[in-house]
Design a protein around this motif. Structure first.
Motif, short mmCIF file in Angstrom:
data_model
loop_
_atom_site.label_atom_id
_atom_site.label_comp_id
_atom_site.label_asym_id
_atom_site.label_seq_id
_atom_site.Cartn_x
_atom_site.Cartn_y
_atom_site.Cartn_z
N VAL A 76 0.73 -1.41 0.01
CA VAL A 76 -0.19 -0.20 -0.08
C VAL A 76 1.02 1.35 0.11
O VAL A 76 0.77 2.13 -0.73
CB VAL A 76 -0.98 -0.03 1.22
N ALA A 77 1.91 1.35 0.80
CA ALA A 77 2.79 2.32 0.90
C ALA A 77 3.67 2.73 -0.22
O ALA A 77 3.51 3.96 -0.80
CB ALA A 77 3.64 2.25 1.92
N THR A 78 4.08 1.51 -0.85
CA THR A 78 4.46 1.87 -2.34
C THR A 78 3.54 2.30 -3.59
O THR A 78 3.81 3.24 -4.10
CB THR A 78 4.89 0.07 -2.81
N GLY A 79 2.46 1.88 -3.39
CA GLY A 79 1.51 2.42 -4.29
C GLY A 79 1.13 3.94 -4.24
O GLY A 79 1.11 4.74 -4.99
N ILE A 80 1.05 4.21 -2.48
CA ILE A 80 0.87 5.57 -2.43
C ILE A 80 1.88 6.38 -2.88
O ILE A 80 1.94 7.63 -3.45
CB ILE A 80 0.47 5.80 -0.85
N SER A 81 3.06 6.00 -2.70
CA SER A 81 4.52 6.66 -2.92
C SER A 81 4.52 6.87 -4.31
O SER A 81 4.81 8.05 -4.77
CB SER A 81 5.61 5.96 -2.54
N VAL A 82 4.32 6.03 -5.13
CA VAL A 82 4.17 6.17 -6.70
C VAL A 82 3.31 6.98 -7.19
O VAL A 82 3.59 8.10 -8.07
CB VAL A 82 3.87 4.94 -7.27
N VAL A 83 1.94 7.11 -6.73
CA VAL A 83 1.00 8.19 -7.11
C VAL A 83 1.60 9.59 -6.57
O VAL A 83 1.52 10.44 -7.54
CB VAL A 83 -0.10 7.75 -6.53
N ARG A 84 2.06 9.65 -5.43
CA ARG A 84 2.15 10.90 -4.89
C ARG A 84 3.52 11.55 -5.64
O ARG A 84 3.53 12.77 -5.86
CB ARG A 84 2.63 10.75 -3.44
N ASN A 85 4.35 10.84 -5.85
CA ASN A 85 5.71 11.23 -6.41
C ASN A 85 5.63 11.23 -8.05
O ASN A 85 6.55 12.19 -8.60
CB ASN A 85 6.94 10.24 -6.17
N GLU A 86 4.93 10.50 -8.63
CA GLU A 86 5.22 10.22 -9.88
C GLU A 86 3.50 10.56 -10.80
O GLU A 86 3.46 10.75 -12.18
CB GLU A 86 5.58 8.86 -10.45
N GLY A 87 2.63 10.65 -10.18
CA GLY A 87 1.27 10.82 -10.43
C GLY A 87 0.54 9.28 -10.86
O GLY A 87 1.48 8.47 -11.00
#
Length: 313
Positions: A76-87
């Motif tokens: 979950v944290a990885t998915g959130i990080s991808v969206v937050r940092n890269e869209g």
């Protein structure tokens, strides 16, 4: 227009010749139908589950990218990080190669399963589990050997993230790989990919095949959505567990280039740095992706096969 009619002796019009004629005209047509229905079903599943595939790749590489003593983030944290940092669009990175791979690789490994099984066992023999596993291994291995460069491109695009030095297009990846490792570099990681594909297809198709018949015998269900859904969910669970260790090695080799001399060296590195549990890195993301992927793939394949006049898997 007049047609020239050639009369054949009675012996030439026997049932054996009828079978030969059917073999000449029916088998190629059925194989082509198998391939394109399978390719469409796998491509559909790839599109729906691409975000989970991106997260899975990032999780498997997290250990290499994390600072010493830092625990890598979860799914979950990885998915959130991808969206937050890269869209949000980053969750569909590598979709082009993924679709190409799905249609060609997925179409071949799933589409050749039934024809190979028929060639090995014949039309009138009920295949054993061993024969199903062998058929899946052959179709999966053959498909992976041909399409490995597409898998490499997809994996590198998904792993690129915001790295300014990483290629962001398929042609960019190809140029970078060829420049660094030569044309043969496009097949870097092909062996674990081939082994994984053989095991994946054998586990996926053989498990689905066996479970489906077991469910029918137990519940009496007809050939419908409930049967396909139950069988594909169990097949996804079994397949994820069996293939995850090979998937970890394949992903690291695809991204690492010359960092590893081969699959054994890569496996040794995983074992040394992460222990046995390292081979299950990203299992949750793998199942979150492969579980739904297996369900969507088999549901779409069964429906397309019905429309195309093919027998159920």
């Amino acid at each position: 227009m007049a047609q020239k009619v050639i009369e054949l002796p009675a012996a030439a019009t026997s049932s054996s010749d009828s079978k030969a004629s059917a073999a000449v005209f029916f088998i190629p047509k059925s194989v082509i139908t198998e391939l394109y229905t399978s390719g469409i079903s796998v491509g559909t599943a790839n599109t729906a589950t691409n975000p989970l595939d991106v997260i899975k790749v990032r999780l498997q590489l997290a250990r290499n990218q994390a600072a010493v003593g830092t625990k890598p983030p979860g799914m979950v944290a990885t998915g959130i990080s991808v969206v937050r940092n890269e869209g949000v669009a980053a969750l569909w990175s590598g979709l082009g190669p993924s679709l190409a791979r799905g249609f060609f690789f997925g179409g071949a490994r799933l589409g050749l399963y039934t024809p190979i099984k028929t060639v090995i066992c014949g039309d009138n023999v009920r295949p054993s589990l061993e024969m199903k596993v062998l058929s899946g291994s052959l179709s999966g291995g053959l498909a992976a050997a041909v399409t490995s460069p597409i898998e490499l491109i997809k994996t590198r695009l998904q792993a690129a993230g915001r790295d300014p030095t990483a290629a962001k297009t398929s042609m960019g990846v190809i140029r970078a790989v060829v420049s660094q490792d030569g044309v043969a570099g496009l097949w870097k990681g092909a062996m674990p990919g081939l082994i994984r594909s053989a095991i994946l297809t054998a586990a996926q198709c053989a498990t689905y095949d066996e479970v489906k018949r077991g469910v029918v015998a137990t519940t009496g269900w007809g050939d419908g959505v409930s049967l396909h859904l139950t069988s594909s969910m169990i097949a996804g669970l079994v397949t994820t567990t069996i293939t995850n260790p090979i998937d970890v090695i394949k992903t690291r080799m695809f991204v690492g280039g010359k960092s590893y001399s081969g699959p054994i060296a890569c496996a040794s590195h995983v074992l040394k740095t992460d222990g046995l549990i390292g081979f299950m890195k990203g299992w949750s993301a793998s199942y979150a992706r492969l579980g739904p992927h297996t369900v969507i793939m088999f549901l779409a394949a069964e429906r397309l096969r019905k429309y195309a006049g093919l027998q159920s898997l």
